[in-house]
Motif scaffolding. Structure first.
Motif, PDB file in Angstrom:
ATOM      1  N   VAL A  88      42.850 -28.748   3.226  1.00  0.00           N
ATOM      2  CA  VAL A  88      42.991 -27.390   3.735  1.00  0.00           C
ATOM      3  C   VAL A  88      42.038 -26.444   3.006  1.00  0.00           C
ATOM      4  O   VAL A  88      41.440 -25.549   3.624  1.00  0.00           O
ATOM      5  N   ALA A  89      41.883 -26.627   1.706  1.00  0.00           N
ATOM      6  CA  ALA A  89      40.958 -25.779   0.957  1.00  0.00           C
ATOM      7  C   ALA A  89      39.531 -25.930   1.482  1.00  0.00           C
ATOM      8  O   ALA A  89      38.790 -24.948   1.613  1.00  0.00           O
ATOM      9  N   TRP A 144      41.547 -17.673  -0.908  1.00  0.00           N
ATOM     10  CA  TRP A 144      42.962 -17.619  -1.274  1.00  0.00           C
ATOM     11  C   TRP A 144      43.188 -16.500  -2.279  1.00  0.00           C
ATOM     12  O   TRP A 144      42.316 -16.192  -3.097  1.00  0.00           O
ATOM     13  N   PRO A 204      45.998 -22.376  -4.323  1.00  0.00           N
ATOM     14  CA  PRO A 204      47.308 -22.766  -3.782  1.00  0.00           C
ATOM     15  C   PRO A 204      47.915 -23.938  -4.535  1.00  0.00           C
ATOM     16  O   PRO A 204      47.211 -24.736  -5.149  1.00  0.00           O
ATOM     17  N   ALA A 248      46.618 -32.984   1.006  1.00  0.00           N
ATOM     18  CA  ALA A 248      46.584 -31.975   2.070  1.00  0.00           C
ATOM     19  C   ALA A 248      45.962 -30.680   1.567  1.00  0.00           C
ATOM     20  O   ALA A 248      45.181 -30.039   2.279  1.00  0.00           O
ATOM     21  N   ARG A 249      46.297 -30.266   0.341  1.00  0.00           N
ATOM     22  CA  ARG A 249      45.736 -29.027  -0.202  1.00  0.00           C
ATOM     23  C   ARG A 249      44.218 -29.117  -0.328  1.00  0.00           C
ATOM     24  O   ARG A 249      43.508 -28.152  -0.052  1.00  0.00           O
ATOM     25  N   LEU A 293      50.882 -34.028  -0.609  1.00  0.00           N
ATOM     26  CA  LEU A 293      50.565 -32.598  -0.601  1.00  0.00           C
ATOM     27  C   LEU A 293      49.283 -32.306  -1.373  1.00  0.00           C
ATOM     28  O   LEU A 293      48.504 -31.428  -0.984  1.00  0.00           O
ATOM     29  N   GLY A 307      50.140 -21.836   0.620  1.00  0.00           N
ATOM     30  CA  GLY A 307      49.016 -21.090   0.092  1.00  0.00           C
ATOM     31  C   GLY A 307      49.064 -19.682   0.657  1.00  0.00           C
ATOM     32  O   GLY A 307      49.561 -19.450   1.762  1.00  0.00           O
ATOM     33  N   ASN A 362      51.076 -23.208   5.495  1.00  0.00           N
ATOM     34  CA  ASN A 362      51.734 -24.455   5.129  1.00  0.00           C
ATOM     35  C   ASN A 362      50.665 -25.544   5.011  1.00  0.00           C
ATOM     36  O   ASN A 362      49.970 -25.851   5.977  1.00  0.00           O
ATOM     37  N   MET A 363      50.522 -26.128   3.830  1.00  0.00           N
ATOM     38  CA  MET A 363      49.469 -27.114   3.596  1.00  0.00           C
ATOM     39  C   MET A 363      49.642 -28.369   4.440  1.00  0.00           C
ATOM     40  O   MET A 363      48.658 -29.005   4.830  1.00  0.00           O
ATOM     41  N   SER A 391      48.579 -27.466   8.345  1.00  0.00           N
ATOM     42  CA  SER A 391      47.362 -26.671   8.589  1.00  0.00           C
ATOM     43  C   SER A 391      46.096 -27.508   8.428  1.00  0.00           C
ATOM     44  O   SER A 391      45.037 -26.986   8.081  1.00  0.00           O
ATOM     45  N   GLN A 392      46.192 -28.800   8.690  1.00  0.00           N
ATOM     46  CA  GLN A 392      45.062 -29.691   8.444  1.00  0.00           C
ATOM     47  C   GLN A 392      44.194 -29.937   9.674  1.00  0.00           C
ATOM     48  O   GLN A 392      43.251 -30.728   9.610  1.00  0.00           O
TER      49      GLN A 392
END
Length: 476
Positions: free
Chosen positions: A392-393, A403, A407, A388-389, A385, A412, A453-454, A457-458
């Motif tokens: 996604v960021a 944001w 997140p 992933a964050r 995660l 997020g 959802n991290m 959402s990639q």
């Protein structure tokens, strides 16, 4: 030309365009893809989406009103009306034409959409995608249950309080979080949501006032409302609840309880800080209300984050958690920990509700905890995660989005700059299930925020589509 991916209306068909459009929405209403209270697109938006004139849309909406399916609200728009039950023969005579999915308009619709959705195209999903989970962990535990002394579990109801071996393992798990609860203070349930339901039905009465996070989890809003409970929304920030608002509401309404997610809050991903947690507990003492702490995402959070139950010693706080988020949604195993004087009534409610919970699934979870494999699996999830964050960021920033706060965890809280309810349908037409912010508002207040959802959402294609849809709405 229509925008999005709405199937085009047939201009050469014998049925007029207005009739086709009216039937399209009527079918969605009959199939409960549009639920009572849902707002239809404005005349202008609907005309643009379907490539027809505003006159055609007005005619279609007139037909739906004449059929009793819509109602017009002055200066607000067109809304789906509550329908009376109809005869089964009339229902069976309706055509079974498949219609496009409708963006979620309430908690039930969001969950239905999540069950039907492809996780890879569901930025609004509330769980981890299946390929993030560890089926070998589950298979190993189940194999052990089919051998030796464990076979006896398959021929009995089990202990009403829950499998003793699991409660011992949970007592150790809670001790790692600083929560001191003996196995006798733990009651197992069919998932964390079931635990919350038991608390609502045991400790609250119709007409009681209850404080809730806003934004918060729509399922809790729905369950409390069905039980006749008055909701008192408390604004949620990155530090935790707004204590000034909470204190004022407590003075005015004398609430019985506060239902909150203190760690990795759904939908924002925020966690309460230590100072806010201490002040909140003092307010609970001052105004004599209990706190239900939902820690459903606790395995995805660092253990050092403060839990209200640890600070309070389970005096006013009831702690709720479960395993569906990290093991599998198919294993509905949850639990609550509370002061001993609360447990007897809660156990009675569980008995009346469904006798006992599954001893087989509970023992399997106990094995996962005892072996340390669940702890290692959760650590791998947290690391994944984190990656992933970051991705996604980067994708969000590349498309110019911000944001509400940095997140954390699975979710997020994204600010897109336009009404996310209005945005949800064109995104769904393009194949992306999202979770607009109004779904998490106790008052259904529209806004520019949405839960992301991290893990799901990639895909850069989602962010490009999101940017295009936002620009389309702004340019309309």
């Amino acid at each position: 030309m229509p925008t999005g991916t709405h199937p085009p209306l047939q201009r050469d068909a014998s049925q007029p365009l207005a009739g086709q459009l009216a039937e399209r929405y009527a079918q969605r209403i009959r199939e409960r893809l549009l639920l009572p209270g849902a707002r239809l697109p404005s005349v202008r938006d609907c005309a643009r989406q379907h490539g027809v004139s505003p006159h055609t849309v007005v005619a279609a909406y007139d037909q739906l009103q004449a059929a009793g399916l819509l109602e017009a609200r002055r200066q607000r728009g067109f809304f789906v009306r509550e329908q009376r039950p109809v005869a089964s023969a009339a229902r069976s005579a309706r055509p079974a034409t498949a219609m496009p999915r409708q963006a979620p308009v309430d908690a039930t619709a969001l969950i239905r959409g999540m069950f039907e959705a492809d996780a890879a195209r569901s930025p609004g999903l509330g769980t981890l995608p299946a390929d993030w989970l560890d089926p070998t962990l589950l298979q190993s535990a189940l194999r052990r249950l089919h051998s030796g002394q464990e076979q006896a579990l398959q021929t009995s109801y089990g202990d009403p309080s829950g499998d003793e071996r699991l409660r011992v393992a949970l007592s150790q798990r809670l001790a790692d979080l600083g929560i001191h609860a003996s196995p006798a203070q733990i009651l197992t349930t069919n998932g964390a949501t079931h635990a919350l339901d038991l608390l609502i039905r045991t400790q609250l009465q119709p007409g009681d006032a209850v404080l809730v996070d806003d934004p918060g989890w729509a399922i809790i809003f729905a369950r409390l409302t069905q039980a006749g409970i008055r909701l008192l929304p408390v604004p949620r920030s990155a530090q935790g609840p707004n204590l000034d608002v909470l204190s004022a509401l407590a003075r005015e309404h004398a609430p019985r309880a506060y239902l909150t997610v203190s760690v990795l809050h759904n939908p924002t991903g925020h966690s309460i800080d230590l100072a806010t947690a201490h002040k909140l507990l003092r307010l609970a003492d001052e105004h004599d209300f209990s706190i239900v702490e939902d820690d459903s995402y606790g395995f995805l959070a660092p253990e050092h984050l403060p839990r209200l139950a640890a600070l309070d010693g389970l005096r006013r706080v009831v702690y709720v958690s479960g395993f569906s988020k990290v093991l599998t949604p198919a294993w509905r195993v949850g639990y609550l920990a509370a002061a001993p004087e609360r447990l007897a009534a809660l156990t009675d409610t569980k008995l009346l509700d469904g006798l006992t919970s599954s001893p087989v699934m509970e023992r399997a979870v106990a094995l996962c905890l005892e072996q340390g494999r669940l702890r290692r699996h959760a650590q791998r999830l947290r690391e994944r995660l984190d990656q992933a964050r970051q991705r996604v960021a980067t994708l969000a920033a590349r498309q110019g989005f911000q944001w509400a706060a940095p997140p954390d965890g699975l979710f997020g809280w994204l600010d897109v700059g336009v009404d996310t309810e209005r945005l949800a349908q064109p995104l769904l037409d393009a194949g992306w299930l999202t979770a607009p912010g109004a779904l998490f508002s106790a008052t259904r207040c529209p806004g520019a925020l949405m839960r992301v959802n991290m893990a799901t959402s990639q895909d850069p294609a989602f962010w490009r589509q999101l940017r295009a849809c936002v620009d389309d709405i702004r340019g309309a």
